[in-house]
Write a protein that holds these residues in place. Structure first.
Motif, PDB file in Angstrom:
ATOM      1  N   ILE A  83       0.840  -1.202   0.000  1.00 18.04           N
ATOM      2  CA  ILE A  83       0.000   0.000   0.000  1.00 18.04           C
ATOM      3  C   ILE A  83       0.874   1.251   0.000  1.00 18.04           C
ATOM      4  O   ILE A  83       1.571   1.546   0.958  1.00 18.04           O
ATOM      5  CB  ILE A  83      -0.954   0.002   1.204  1.00 18.04           C
ATOM      6  N   VAL A  84       0.824   1.987  -1.102  1.00 23.53           N
ATOM      7  CA  VAL A  84       1.608   3.211  -1.282  1.00 23.53           C
ATOM      8  C   VAL A  84       0.822   4.422  -0.758  1.00 23.53           C
ATOM      9  O   VAL A  84       1.383   5.325  -0.142  1.00 23.53           O
ATOM     10  CB  VAL A  84       1.966   3.410  -2.769  1.00 23.53           C
ATOM     11  N   HIS A  85      -0.468   4.440  -1.026  1.00 25.76           N
ATOM     12  CA  HIS A  85      -1.346   5.518  -0.551  1.00 25.76           C
ATOM     13  C   HIS A  85      -2.719   4.903  -0.326  1.00 25.76           C
ATOM     14  O   HIS A  85      -3.003   3.798  -0.773  1.00 25.76           O
ATOM     15  CB  HIS A  85      -1.421   6.668  -1.571  1.00 25.76           C
ATOM     16  N   ARG A  86      -3.568   5.626   0.402  1.00 26.85           N
ATOM     17  CA  ARG A  86      -4.875   5.078   0.758  1.00 26.85           C
ATOM     18  C   ARG A  86      -5.996   6.008   0.344  1.00 26.85           C
ATOM     19  O   ARG A  86      -5.778   7.193   0.118  1.00 26.85           O
ATOM     20  CB  ARG A  86      -4.954   4.856   2.276  1.00 26.85           C
ATOM     21  N   ILE A  87      -7.190   5.450   0.243  1.00 27.91           N
ATOM     22  CA  ILE A  87      -8.402   6.258   0.182  1.00 27.91           C
ATOM     23  C   ILE A  87      -9.348   5.714   1.255  1.00 27.91           C
ATOM     24  O   ILE A  87      -9.260   4.558   1.643  1.00 27.91           O
ATOM     25  CB  ILE A  87      -9.065   6.273  -1.214  1.00 27.91           C
ATOM     26  N   ASP A  88     -10.230   6.574   1.746  1.00 25.91           N
ATOM     27  CA  ASP A  88     -11.100   6.196   2.853  1.00 25.91           C
ATOM     28  C   ASP A  88     -12.051   5.061   2.472  1.00 25.91           C
ATOM     29  O   ASP A  88     -12.344   4.852   1.288  1.00 25.91           O
ATOM     30  CB  ASP A  88     -11.921   7.408   3.308  1.00 25.91           C
ATOM     31  N   LYS A  89     -12.543   4.376   3.480  1.00 22.70           N
ATOM     32  CA  LYS A  89     -13.455   3.253   3.286  1.00 22.70           C
ATOM     33  C   LYS A  89     -14.611   3.615   2.353  1.00 22.70           C
ATOM     34  O   LYS A  89     -14.930   2.861   1.433  1.00 22.70           O
ATOM     35  CB  LYS A  89     -14.003   2.795   4.651  1.00 22.70           C
ATOM     36  N   ASP A  90     -15.257   4.758   2.587  1.00 21.85           N
ATOM     37  CA  ASP A  90     -16.447   5.106   1.814  1.00 21.85           C
ATOM     38  C   ASP A  90     -16.147   5.963   0.587  1.00 21.85           C
ATOM     39  O   ASP A  90     -17.063   6.498  -0.040  1.00 21.85           O
ATOM     40  CB  ASP A  90     -17.467   5.807   2.722  1.00 21.85           C
ATOM     41  N   THR A  91     -14.868   6.091   0.240  1.00 22.73           N
ATOM     42  CA  THR A  91     -14.463   6.729  -1.018  1.00 22.73           C
ATOM     43  C   THR A  91     -14.156   5.624  -2.018  1.00 22.73           C
ATOM     44  O   THR A  91     -13.456   4.665  -1.692  1.00 22.73           O
ATOM     45  CB  THR A  91     -13.219   7.609  -0.824  1.00 22.73           C
ATOM     46  N   SER A  92     -14.685   5.740  -3.222  1.00 23.65           N
ATOM     47  CA  SER A  92     -14.391   4.767  -4.276  1.00 23.65           C
ATOM     48  C   SER A  92     -13.265   5.299  -5.153  1.00 23.65           C
ATOM     49  O   SER A  92     -12.939   6.480  -5.119  1.00 23.65           O
ATOM     50  CB  SER A  92     -15.638   4.522  -5.131  1.00 23.65           C
ATOM     51  N   GLY A  93     -12.647   4.393  -5.941  1.00 19.90           N
ATOM     52  CA  GLY A  93     -11.710   4.868  -6.951  1.00 19.90           C
ATOM     53  C   GLY A  93     -10.371   4.183  -6.982  1.00 19.90           C
ATOM     54  O   GLY A  93     -10.158   3.122  -6.381  1.00 19.90           O
ATOM     55  N   LEU A  94      -9.450   4.810  -7.707  1.00 20.46           N
ATOM     56  CA  LEU A  94      -8.200   4.187  -8.116  1.00 20.46           C
ATOM     57  C   LEU A  94      -7.085   4.305  -7.075  1.00 20.46           C
ATOM     58  O   LEU A  94      -6.879   5.358  -6.486  1.00 20.46           O
ATOM     59  CB  LEU A  94      -7.720   4.822  -9.426  1.00 20.46           C
ATOM     60  N   LEU A  95      -6.371   3.197  -6.906  1.00 24.99           N
ATOM     61  CA  LEU A  95      -5.209   3.123  -6.023  1.00 24.99           C
ATOM     62  C   LEU A  95      -4.069   2.447  -6.768  1.00 24.99           C
ATOM     63  O   LEU A  95      -4.289   1.505  -7.533  1.00 24.99           O
ATOM     64  CB  LEU A  95      -5.523   2.270  -4.791  1.00 24.99           C
ATOM     65  N   MET A  96      -2.828   2.906  -6.529  1.00 20.71           N
ATOM     66  CA  MET A  96      -1.667   2.193  -7.054  1.00 20.71           C
ATOM     67  C   MET A  96      -1.067   1.374  -5.914  1.00 20.71           C
ATOM     68  O   MET A  96      -0.956   1.833  -4.785  1.00 20.71           O
ATOM     69  CB  MET A  96      -0.632   3.155  -7.648  1.00 20.71           C
TER      70      MET A  96
END
Length: 303
Positions: A133-146
Protein backbone atom coordinates in the motif's frame (compact mmCIF):
# COMPACT_ATOMS: atom_id res chain seq x y z
CA UNK A 1 19.29 -15.25 6.52
CA UNK A 2 21.39 -14.45 3.45
CA UNK A 3 24.74 -12.68 3.97
CA UNK A 4 26.60 -10.46 1.50
CA UNK A 5 29.81 -8.41 1.67
CA UNK A 6 30.97 -5.29 -0.12
CA UNK A 7 34.21 -3.25 -0.04
CA UNK A 8 33.93 0.54 -0.51
CA UNK A 9 35.82 1.74 -3.60
CA UNK A 10 37.07 5.23 -4.49
CA UNK A 11 33.82 6.27 -6.20
CA UNK A 12 31.79 5.49 -3.08
CA UNK A 13 33.97 7.33 -0.53
CA UNK A 14 32.11 9.86 1.66
CA UNK A 15 28.69 8.63 0.47
CA UNK A 16 25.94 7.80 2.98
CA UNK A 17 25.95 4.09 3.64
CA UNK A 18 22.21 3.68 2.91
CA UNK A 19 22.70 5.31 -0.49
CA UNK A 20 25.69 3.08 -1.29
CA UNK A 21 23.86 -0.13 -0.43
CA UNK A 22 20.63 0.76 -2.25
CA UNK A 23 22.71 1.40 -5.38
CA UNK A 24 24.17 -2.11 -5.28
CA UNK A 25 20.88 -3.86 -6.00
CA UNK A 26 17.91 -2.14 -7.62
CA UNK A 27 15.58 -4.40 -5.62
CA UNK A 28 16.91 -2.91 -2.34
CA UNK A 29 15.05 0.29 -1.55
CA UNK A 30 16.74 2.95 0.53
CA UNK A 31 13.94 2.67 3.09
CA UNK A 32 14.53 -1.06 3.36
CA UNK A 33 18.30 -0.62 3.75
CA UNK A 34 17.73 1.94 6.51
CA UNK A 35 15.59 -0.55 8.42
CA UNK A 36 18.34 -3.20 8.08
CA UNK A 37 20.86 -0.72 9.50
CA UNK A 38 18.58 0.18 12.44
CA UNK A 39 18.05 -3.53 13.17
CA UNK A 40 21.82 -4.12 13.28
CA UNK A 41 21.86 -6.19 10.09
CA UNK A 42 24.53 -3.98 8.47
CA UNK A 43 28.05 -3.92 9.93
CA UNK A 44 30.96 -1.71 8.82
CA UNK A 45 34.35 -3.19 9.75
CA UNK A 46 32.51 -5.44 12.19
CA UNK A 47 30.65 -2.62 13.97
CA UNK A 48 27.06 -1.36 13.93
CA UNK A 49 26.57 2.06 12.35
CA UNK A 50 23.83 4.68 11.88
CA UNK A 51 21.98 5.35 8.63
CA UNK A 52 23.88 8.62 8.08
CA UNK A 53 27.32 6.97 8.30
CA UNK A 54 29.66 8.27 5.57
CA UNK A 55 31.76 5.54 3.95
CA UNK A 56 35.56 5.44 3.92
CA UNK A 57 37.88 3.83 1.38
CA UNK A 58 38.15 0.03 1.84
CA UNK A 59 35.39 -0.12 4.47
CA UNK A 60 34.17 -3.71 4.69
CA UNK A 61 30.38 -3.83 4.64
CA UNK A 62 28.63 -6.98 5.88
CA UNK A 63 24.93 -7.21 5.07
CA UNK A 64 22.63 -9.78 6.68
CA UNK A 65 19.45 -9.90 4.60
CA UNK A 66 16.49 -11.05 6.73
CA UNK A 67 14.31 -13.82 5.41
CA UNK A 68 11.01 -12.54 4.01
CA UNK A 69 8.51 -12.05 6.82
CA UNK A 70 5.38 -14.15 6.54
CA UNK A 71 2.45 -11.79 6.07
CA UNK A 72 -0.12 -12.20 8.81
CA UNK A 73 -2.94 -11.44 6.42
CA UNK A 74 -5.51 -14.02 5.35
CA UNK A 75 -5.77 -14.12 1.53
CA UNK A 76 -9.39 -13.89 0.41
CA UNK A 77 -10.65 -14.55 -3.08
CA UNK A 78 -12.63 -11.54 -4.28
CA UNK A 79 -13.50 -9.90 -7.57
CA UNK A 80 -10.96 -7.09 -7.92
CA UNK A 81 -11.48 -4.38 -10.54
CA UNK A 82 -7.90 -4.26 -11.85
CA UNK A 83 -7.09 -1.53 -14.38
CA UNK A 84 -3.39 -2.35 -14.86
CA UNK A 85 -0.88 -4.93 -13.66
CA UNK A 86 2.73 -5.91 -14.35
CA UNK A 87 5.59 -7.28 -12.24
CA UNK A 88 5.97 -3.96 -10.36
CA UNK A 89 2.60 -2.25 -10.04
CA UNK A 90 -1.12 -2.93 -9.76
CA UNK A 91 -3.76 -0.23 -10.30
CA UNK A 92 -7.09 -1.24 -8.77
CA UNK A 93 -10.49 0.46 -8.61
CA UNK A 94 -11.69 0.15 -4.99
CA UNK A 95 -15.45 0.08 -4.40
CA UNK A 96 -17.14 2.24 -1.78
CA UNK A 97 -17.43 0.49 1.57
CA UNK A 98 -14.20 -1.51 1.30
CA UNK A 99 -11.40 -0.84 3.80
CA UNK A 100 -7.95 -0.65 2.17
CA UNK A 101 -5.91 -2.63 4.73
CA UNK A 102 -6.53 -4.70 7.88
CA UNK A 103 -6.78 -2.89 11.20
CA UNK A 104 -8.44 -3.58 14.53
CA UNK A 105 -12.09 -4.23 13.73
CA UNK A 106 -11.37 -4.87 10.03
CA UNK A 107 -9.11 -7.90 9.82
CA UNK A 108 -10.84 -9.44 6.81
CA UNK A 109 -12.66 -8.27 3.72
CA UNK A 110 -10.12 -5.54 2.98
CA UNK A 111 -8.46 -4.71 -0.32
CA UNK A 112 -5.18 -6.14 1.00
CA UNK A 113 -6.89 -9.47 1.76
CA UNK A 114 -8.04 -9.61 -1.86
CA UNK A 115 -4.65 -8.57 -3.22
CA UNK A 116 -2.92 -11.28 -1.17
CA UNK A 117 -5.12 -13.89 -2.85
CA UNK A 118 -4.56 -12.34 -6.28
CA UNK A 119 -0.76 -12.15 -6.08
CA UNK A 120 1.77 -13.16 -3.44
CA UNK A 121 4.44 -10.60 -4.36
CA UNK A 122 3.60 -7.31 -2.63
CA UNK A 123 6.15 -4.90 -1.17
CA UNK A 124 6.87 -5.20 2.54
CA UNK A 125 7.84 -1.60 3.35
CA UNK A 126 4.62 -0.87 5.25
CA UNK A 127 4.76 -4.07 7.30
CA UNK A 128 2.66 -7.18 7.53
CA UNK A 129 -0.77 -5.54 7.62
CA UNK A 130 -0.28 -3.05 4.76
CA UNK A 131 1.79 -4.87 2.13
CA UNK A 132 2.11 -2.96 -1.12
CA UNK A 133 0.00 0.00 0.00
CA UNK A 134 1.61 3.21 -1.28
CA UNK A 135 -1.35 5.52 -0.55
CA UNK A 136 -4.87 5.08 0.76
CA UNK A 137 -8.40 6.26 0.18
CA UNK A 138 -11.10 6.20 2.85
CA UNK A 139 -13.46 3.25 3.29
CA UNK A 140 -16.45 5.11 1.81
CA UNK A 141 -14.46 6.73 -1.02
CA UNK A 142 -14.39 4.77 -4.28
CA UNK A 143 -11.71 4.87 -6.95
CA UNK A 144 -8.20 4.19 -8.12
CA UNK A 145 -5.21 3.12 -6.02
CA UNK A 146 -1.67 2.19 -7.05
CA UNK A 147 -0.16 -0.79 -5.25
CA UNK A 148 3.54 -1.77 -5.29
CA UNK A 149 4.49 -5.41 -5.89
CA UNK A 150 8.07 -4.98 -4.64
CA UNK A 151 10.07 -2.57 -2.49
CA UNK A 152 11.88 -1.07 -5.49
CA UNK A 153 8.56 0.03 -7.03
CA UNK A 154 7.21 1.10 -3.63
CA UNK A 155 10.02 3.57 -2.97
CA UNK A 156 9.80 5.04 -6.48
CA UNK A 157 6.05 5.59 -6.17
CA UNK A 158 6.35 7.08 -2.66
CA UNK A 159 9.04 9.47 -3.93
CA UNK A 160 6.65 10.65 -6.65
CA UNK A 161 4.01 11.35 -4.01
CA UNK A 162 6.57 13.29 -1.95
CA UNK A 163 7.65 15.25 -5.03
CA UNK A 164 3.97 15.95 -5.89
CA UNK A 165 4.25 14.52 -9.40
CA UNK A 166 1.42 11.95 -9.09
CA UNK A 167 -1.86 13.00 -10.75
CA UNK A 168 -4.83 12.42 -8.42
CA UNK A 169 -8.22 13.84 -9.41
CA UNK A 170 -11.41 13.24 -7.45
CA UNK A 171 -15.06 13.93 -8.25
CA UNK A 172 -17.29 15.08 -5.38
CA UNK A 173 -20.67 16.60 -4.59
CA UNK A 174 -20.56 19.33 -1.94
CA UNK A 175 -23.18 21.29 -0.02
CA UNK A 176 -23.81 24.84 -1.19
CA UNK A 177 -23.38 26.66 -4.47
CA UNK A 178 -19.78 27.60 -5.25
CA UNK A 179 -19.86 30.82 -7.25
CA UNK A 180 -16.32 30.82 -8.69
CA UNK A 181 -15.33 28.22 -11.29
CA UNK A 182 -11.85 27.46 -9.94
CA UNK A 183 -10.07 27.67 -6.62
CA UNK A 184 -7.06 26.57 -4.59
CA UNK A 185 -7.18 25.76 -0.88
CA UNK A 186 -3.80 26.12 0.82
CA UNK A 187 -4.36 25.35 4.49
CA UNK A 188 -2.32 23.11 6.86
CA UNK A 189 -3.97 19.98 8.24
CA UNK A 190 -3.36 18.04 11.47
CA UNK A 191 -5.26 15.87 13.93
CA UNK A 192 -7.97 17.81 15.74
CA UNK A 193 -6.80 18.36 19.35
CA UNK A 194 -10.45 18.39 20.49
CA UNK A 195 -11.51 15.29 18.52
CA UNK A 196 -8.69 12.78 17.98
CA UNK A 197 -10.61 10.78 15.38
CA UNK A 198 -10.87 13.80 13.07
CA UNK A 199 -8.50 16.04 11.13
CA UNK A 200 -8.77 19.82 10.96
CA UNK A 201 -7.12 22.93 9.52
CA UNK A 202 -4.69 24.16 12.16
CA UNK A 203 -1.73 26.57 12.14
CA UNK A 204 0.92 24.00 13.09
CA UNK A 205 -0.44 21.32 10.76
CA UNK A 206 1.21 19.74 7.71
CA UNK A 207 1.28 21.65 4.41
CA UNK A 208 -1.81 20.76 2.37
CA UNK A 209 -3.00 22.05 -1.02
CA UNK A 210 -6.18 21.14 -2.93
CA UNK A 211 -7.21 22.60 -6.30
CA UNK A 212 -10.87 22.46 -7.34
CA UNK A 213 -12.96 23.12 -10.42
CA UNK A 214 -16.74 23.43 -10.61
CA UNK A 215 -18.26 20.92 -13.06
CA UNK A 216 -21.99 21.55 -12.49
CA UNK A 217 -24.17 23.60 -10.16
CA UNK A 218 -27.48 22.68 -8.53
CA UNK A 219 -29.67 24.84 -6.24
CA UNK A 220 -28.24 23.45 -3.00
CA UNK A 221 -25.20 21.45 -4.16
CA UNK A 222 -22.17 21.71 -6.46
CA UNK A 223 -20.49 18.93 -8.45
CA UNK A 224 -16.72 19.51 -8.38
CA UNK A 225 -13.41 17.99 -9.41
CA UNK A 226 -10.64 18.22 -6.82
CA UNK A 227 -6.97 17.67 -7.61
CA UNK A 228 -4.60 16.84 -4.79
CA UNK A 229 -1.22 18.51 -4.68
CA UNK A 230 -0.50 16.94 -1.29
CA UNK A 231 -2.07 13.86 0.27
CA UNK A 232 -3.04 14.44 3.89
CA UNK A 233 -5.55 12.25 5.73
CA UNK A 234 -9.13 13.29 4.81
CA UNK A 235 -7.65 16.24 2.88
CA UNK A 236 -10.50 16.94 0.45
CA UNK A 237 -13.16 16.41 3.13
CA UNK A 238 -11.39 18.77 5.57
CA UNK A 239 -10.52 21.43 2.98
CA UNK A 240 -14.00 21.65 1.47
CA UNK A 241 -15.52 21.93 4.96
CA UNK A 242 -12.97 24.66 5.76
CA UNK A 243 -14.14 26.88 2.89
CA UNK A 244 -17.81 26.28 3.77
CA UNK A 245 -18.74 23.59 1.24
CA UNK A 246 -18.57 20.21 3.05
CA UNK A 247 -18.99 17.00 1.12
CA UNK A 248 -22.52 15.67 0.77
CA UNK A 249 -23.12 12.47 2.73
CA UNK A 250 -20.05 12.96 4.91
CA UNK A 251 -20.91 11.70 8.43
CA UNK A 252 -17.75 13.14 10.00
CA UNK A 253 -17.25 16.55 8.38
CA UNK A 254 -20.64 17.27 6.82
CA UNK A 255 -23.76 18.88 8.32
CA UNK A 256 -26.26 16.84 10.35
CA UNK A 257 -28.82 17.05 7.56
CA UNK A 258 -27.17 15.68 4.45
CA UNK A 259 -27.73 13.24 1.61
CA UNK A 260 -28.20 9.60 2.64
CA UNK A 261 -25.43 8.14 0.50
CA UNK A 262 -23.79 5.70 2.91
CA UNK A 263 -20.77 7.97 3.22
CA UNK A 264 -19.17 10.97 1.53
CA UNK A 265 -19.90 11.50 -2.18
CA UNK A 266 -16.29 11.19 -3.33
CA UNK A 267 -14.65 9.20 -6.12
CA UNK A 268 -10.94 8.97 -6.99
CA UNK A 269 -11.45 9.02 -10.74
CA UNK A 270 -8.02 9.81 -12.27
CA UNK A 271 -4.61 8.44 -11.27
CA UNK A 272 -1.37 9.11 -13.14
CA UNK A 273 2.27 8.31 -12.32
CA UNK A 274 5.63 7.49 -13.89
CA UNK A 275 6.23 3.75 -14.05
CA UNK A 276 9.08 2.97 -11.61
CA UNK A 277 10.98 0.76 -14.03
CA UNK A 278 10.11 1.87 -17.57
CA UNK A 279 9.95 5.62 -16.85
CA UNK A 280 6.73 5.85 -18.90
CA UNK A 281 3.93 8.10 -17.66
CA UNK A 282 0.75 6.09 -17.14
CA UNK A 283 -2.69 7.56 -16.48
CA UNK A 284 -5.94 5.78 -15.72
CA UNK A 285 -9.53 6.92 -15.36
CA UNK A 286 -12.34 5.09 -13.56
CA UNK A 287 -15.91 6.16 -14.36
CA UNK A 288 -18.26 7.31 -11.63
CA UNK A 289 -19.93 4.41 -9.77
CA UNK A 290 -23.61 3.82 -10.46
CA UNK A 291 -24.90 5.30 -7.19
CA UNK A 292 -22.91 8.49 -7.87
CA UNK A 293 -24.41 8.73 -11.38
CA UNK A 294 -27.92 8.18 -9.99
CA UNK A 295 -27.40 10.93 -7.40
CA UNK A 296 -26.36 13.41 -10.12
CA UNK A 297 -29.43 12.46 -12.18
CA UNK A 298 -31.65 13.04 -9.14
CA UNK A 299 -30.10 16.46 -8.50
CA UNK A 300 -30.60 17.41 -12.17
CA UNK A 301 -34.23 16.30 -12.10
CA UNK A 302 -34.89 18.38 -8.97
CA UNK A 303 -33.66 21.61 -10.57
Amino acid sequence: MEKQEHIIDEEQVNERIDKVLSSLNNEWSRTQVQSWIKEGNVLVNGKKIKTNYKSNLHDKIEISIPDPEELDVVPEEMALDIYYEDKDVIVVNKPKGMVVHPAPGHLTGTLVNGLMAHCKDLSGINGVLRPGIVHRIDKDTSGLLMVAKNDYAHEHLVNQLVEKTVTRKYRAVVHGNIQHDYGTINAPIARDPKERQSMTVIDNGKHAVTHFQVLERFPDFTFVECQLETGRTHQIRVHMKYIGYPLAGDPKYGPRKTIDFGGQVLHAGVLGFVHPRSGEYLEFEAPLPQDFVELLDKLRNNR
